[in-house]
Scaffold this active site. Structure first.
Site, PDB file in Angstrom:
ATOM      1  N   ARG A   1       3.141 -17.138 -48.790  1.00  0.00           N
ATOM      2  CA  ARG A   1       2.312 -15.924 -48.984  1.00  0.00           C
ATOM      3  C   ARG A   1       3.115 -14.668 -48.652  1.00  0.00           C
ATOM      4  O   ARG A   1       2.977 -13.649 -49.318  1.00  0.00           O
ATOM      5  CB  ARG A   1       1.023 -16.031 -48.164  1.00  0.00           C
ATOM      6  CG  ARG A   1       0.206 -17.199 -48.705  1.00  0.00           C
ATOM      7  CD  ARG A   1      -1.216 -17.280 -48.251  1.00  0.00           C
ATOM      8  NE  ARG A   1      -1.774 -18.504 -48.841  1.00  0.00           N
ATOM      9  CZ  ARG A   1      -2.689 -19.281 -48.301  1.00  0.00           C
ATOM     10  NH1 ARG A   1      -3.229 -18.952 -47.146  1.00  0.00           N
ATOM     11  NH2 ARG A   1      -3.107 -20.373 -48.900  1.00  0.00           N
TER      12      ARG A   1
ATOM     13  N   GLU B   1     -13.092 -30.773 -42.939  1.00  0.00           N
ATOM     14  CA  GLU B   1     -12.857 -29.994 -44.170  1.00  0.00           C
ATOM     15  C   GLU B   1     -12.367 -30.871 -45.322  1.00  0.00           C
ATOM     16  O   GLU B   1     -11.160 -31.074 -45.475  1.00  0.00           O
ATOM     17  CB  GLU B   1     -11.824 -28.883 -43.903  1.00  0.00           C
ATOM     18  CG  GLU B   1     -11.563 -28.027 -45.142  1.00  0.00           C
ATOM     19  CD  GLU B   1     -10.520 -26.925 -44.930  1.00  0.00           C
ATOM     20  OE1 GLU B   1      -9.844 -26.928 -43.890  1.00  0.00           O
ATOM     21  OE2 GLU B   1     -10.378 -26.085 -45.824  1.00  0.00           O
TER      22      GLU B   1
ATOM     23  N   LYS C   1     -16.802 -28.035 -43.317  1.00  0.00           N
ATOM     24  CA  LYS C   1     -16.150 -26.928 -44.037  1.00  0.00           C
ATOM     25  C   LYS C   1     -15.889 -27.379 -45.467  1.00  0.00           C
ATOM     26  O   LYS C   1     -14.827 -27.934 -45.767  1.00  0.00           O
ATOM     27  CB  LYS C   1     -14.841 -26.547 -43.322  1.00  0.00           C
ATOM     28  CG  LYS C   1     -14.049 -25.457 -44.022  1.00  0.00           C
ATOM     29  CD  LYS C   1     -13.024 -24.825 -43.108  1.00  0.00           C
ATOM     30  CE  LYS C   1     -12.130 -23.856 -43.853  1.00  0.00           C
ATOM     31  NZ  LYS C   1     -11.314 -23.025 -42.979  1.00  0.00           N
TER      32      LYS C   1
ATOM     33  N   SER D   1     -12.602 -20.609 -48.713  1.00  0.00           N
ATOM     34  CA  SER D   1     -12.657 -19.755 -49.905  1.00  0.00           C
ATOM     35  C   SER D   1     -11.872 -20.345 -51.072  1.00  0.00           C
ATOM     36  O   SER D   1     -12.220 -20.111 -52.230  1.00  0.00           O
ATOM     37  CB  SER D   1     -12.206 -18.324 -49.591  1.00  0.00           C
ATOM     38  OG  SER D   1     -10.895 -18.258 -49.111  1.00  0.00           O
ATOM     39  N   GLY D   2     -10.814 -21.077 -50.800  1.00  0.00           N
ATOM     40  CA  GLY D   2     -10.190 -21.909 -51.815  1.00  0.00           C
ATOM     41  C   GLY D   2      -9.458 -21.220 -52.947  1.00  0.00           C
ATOM     42  O   GLY D   2      -9.168 -21.851 -53.961  1.00  0.00           O
ATOM     43  N   GLY D   3      -9.203 -19.907 -52.833  1.00  0.00           N
ATOM     44  CA  GLY D   3      -8.479 -19.220 -53.903  1.00  0.00           C
ATOM     45  C   GLY D   3      -9.381 -18.344 -54.765  1.00  0.00           C
ATOM     46  O   GLY D   3      -8.927 -17.744 -55.741  1.00  0.00           O
TER      47      GLY D   3
ATOM     48  N   ARG E   1      -7.785 -16.946 -47.014  1.00  0.00           N
ATOM     49  CA  ARG E   1      -7.343 -15.969 -48.016  1.00  0.00           C
ATOM     50  C   ARG E   1      -8.394 -14.889 -48.286  1.00  0.00           C
ATOM     51  O   ARG E   1      -8.057 -13.714 -48.434  1.00  0.00           O
ATOM     52  CB  ARG E   1      -6.978 -16.691 -49.329  1.00  0.00           C
ATOM     53  CG  ARG E   1      -5.616 -17.320 -49.291  1.00  0.00           C
ATOM     54  CD  ARG E   1      -5.433 -18.302 -50.408  1.00  0.00           C
ATOM     55  NE  ARG E   1      -6.192 -19.530 -50.189  1.00  0.00           N
ATOM     56  CZ  ARG E   1      -6.225 -20.569 -51.022  1.00  0.00           C
ATOM     57  NH1 ARG E   1      -5.536 -20.510 -52.148  1.00  0.00           N
ATOM     58  NH2 ARG E   1      -6.911 -21.643 -50.735  1.00  0.00           N
TER      59      ARG E   1
HETATM   60  P1  13P Z   1      -8.988 -20.523 -47.722  1.00  0.00           P
HETATM   61  O1  13P Z   1     -10.226 -19.772 -47.315  1.00  0.00           O
HETATM   62  O2  13P Z   1      -7.845 -19.652 -48.087  1.00  0.00           O
HETATM   63  O3  13P Z   1      -9.289 -21.596 -48.733  1.00  0.00           O
HETATM   64  O4  13P Z   1      -8.485 -21.288 -46.445  1.00  0.00           O
HETATM   65  C1  13P Z   1      -9.390 -21.985 -45.680  1.00  0.00           C
HETATM   66  C2  13P Z   1      -8.651 -22.990 -44.918  1.00  0.00           C
HETATM   67  O5  13P Z   1      -8.767 -23.047 -43.731  1.00  0.00           O
HETATM   68  C3  13P Z   1      -7.793 -23.926 -45.651  1.00  0.00           C
HETATM   69  O6  13P Z   1      -7.618 -25.063 -44.895  1.00  0.00           O
END
Ligand code: 13P
Length: 343
Positions: free
Chosen positions: A33, A177, A219, A261-263, A297
């Site tokens: 990043r 998660e 999560k 959030s996943g992108g 993110r």
């Molecule tokens: P993001 O919200 O960027 O998907 O990251 C969450 C996270 O903790 C990834 O493991």
């Protein structure tokens, strides 16, 4: 920590009308990043970025807990105060990512298995001694041609359950998660199907391992069309599909749900979270758990783009970080709107 204390910590994290900030990127992910914004990929740059985050004024108004990484939990501000101390003093509960990453799953090209169980009992003890009160483990499920396989889902669900049991033994609240990736051209229906199968398997394995659900935070991903899918459902359709799926798969005893959030773009993540909380507040809805955020993110990215590694951009980057945290906090009350992005 006793079981009531564990449950109290889980409630503190998800039940106070606030969400979590994930700042637990592994060094390679953080470096990737940074590289995208021309920022030096060094330990000092990573430390500086994490110092900017934890010292953002007013963060604790929206954030209940912060997920750290092994390097970060050992780091300090420039003036020598540990990040754990800074967070704890403002009322943000420190947590720690404890998996060691998603590796290729044998015999299943394109699929991943998350590692990190070896020696985990000792590492959890060490992290608890350093002030961590919860942990995180991320499993990666990839929708694709003939994927995910049952073998991938089951192996990851079992690892999540073994991790969660070890966390509770060590007095740490496990964040579980299982992430169904949004990369790809799959439909929302396919995301629904894969997420449903994954969550059923995860809760089956949590049951088999005797994990106390009241002391677990889930999560999950939102139920979303793939990033490159030609059909992109509306915010309300995504919210309805996600809530419906969670009601069918997540036991009521679970302490809370904190989305990754996943992108997604930061704004879309806030809008979708908001729509889910609007649904949750409708009189016909009886959601048993709070729906909060645990974004990395979708909170950090806009601020990182402003910072660019430059000292004179720090205040503006902190403003952007606080704005995203505040927007997501508003989304938990169903009070987020696009107008908030213009102020
Ligand atoms: P993001 O919200 O960027 O998907 O990251 C969450 C996270 O903790 C990834 O493991």
């Amino acid at each position: 920590m006793t079981t009531p204390e564990l449950i109290e910590t889980a409630r503190q994290l998800v039940g106070a009308g606030k969400g979590l900030l994930a700042m637990d990127e592994s060094n390679p992910t953080c470096n990737k990043r940074f590289a995208a914004h021309g920022i030096a990929q060094t330990e000092e740059a990573r430390r500086t970025w994490r110092e900017i985050i934890v010292t953002t004024p007013g963060l604790a108004g929206s954030i209940s807990g912060a997920i750290l990484y092994d390097e970060t939990i050992r780091q300090q501000t420039k003036d020598g105060t540990s990040f754990v101390k800074i967070l704890t003093e403002v009322g943000i509960v420190p947590g720690i990512k404890v998996d060691t990453g998603a590796k290729d799953l044998a015999g299943r090209p394109g699929e991943k298995i998350t590692e990190g169980l070896d020696g985990l009992r000792d590492r959890l003890k060490e992290y608890a001694g350093m002030g961590a009160r919860f942990a995180k483990w991320r499993a990666v499920i990839t929708p694709g041609d003939g994927m995910p396989s049952r073998g991938c889902i089951e192996a990851n669900a079992q690892a999540l359950a073994r991790y969660a049991a070890l966390c509770q033994e060590a007095g740490l609240v496990p964040i579980v998660e299982p992430e169904v990736l949004m990369a790809g051209g799959h439909t929302l229906e396919r995301s629904h199907e894969v997420t449903e199968e994954t969550l059923h398997s995860v809760f089956n394995h949590l049951f088999i391992q005797g994990v106390i659900l009241e002391g677990v935070i889930l999560k999950p991903n939102m139920v979303l069309p793939g990033l490159s899918s030609p059909k992109q459902e509306s915010v309300d359709e995504v919210a309805a599909a996600t809530v419906e799926l969670l009601l069918r798969t997540v036991p009521a005893a679970v302490a809370g749900i904190a989305f990754l959030s996943g992108g997604q773009s930061a704004e879309l993540a806030s809008a979708r979270l908001n729509a889910m909380n609007v649904l949750a507040r409708s009189p016909a809805s009886h959601l048993p758990w709070p729906l909060v955020f645990s974004f990395a993110r979708a909170i950090q990215q806009p601020a990182l783009e402003i910072w660019q590694g430059k000292q004179d951009h720090v205040a503006a980057a902190q403003d952007a970080l606080r704005h995203r945290a505040h927007s997501n906090h508003a989304a938990l009350q169903g009070k987020y709107s696009e107008a908030m992005e213009r102020t």
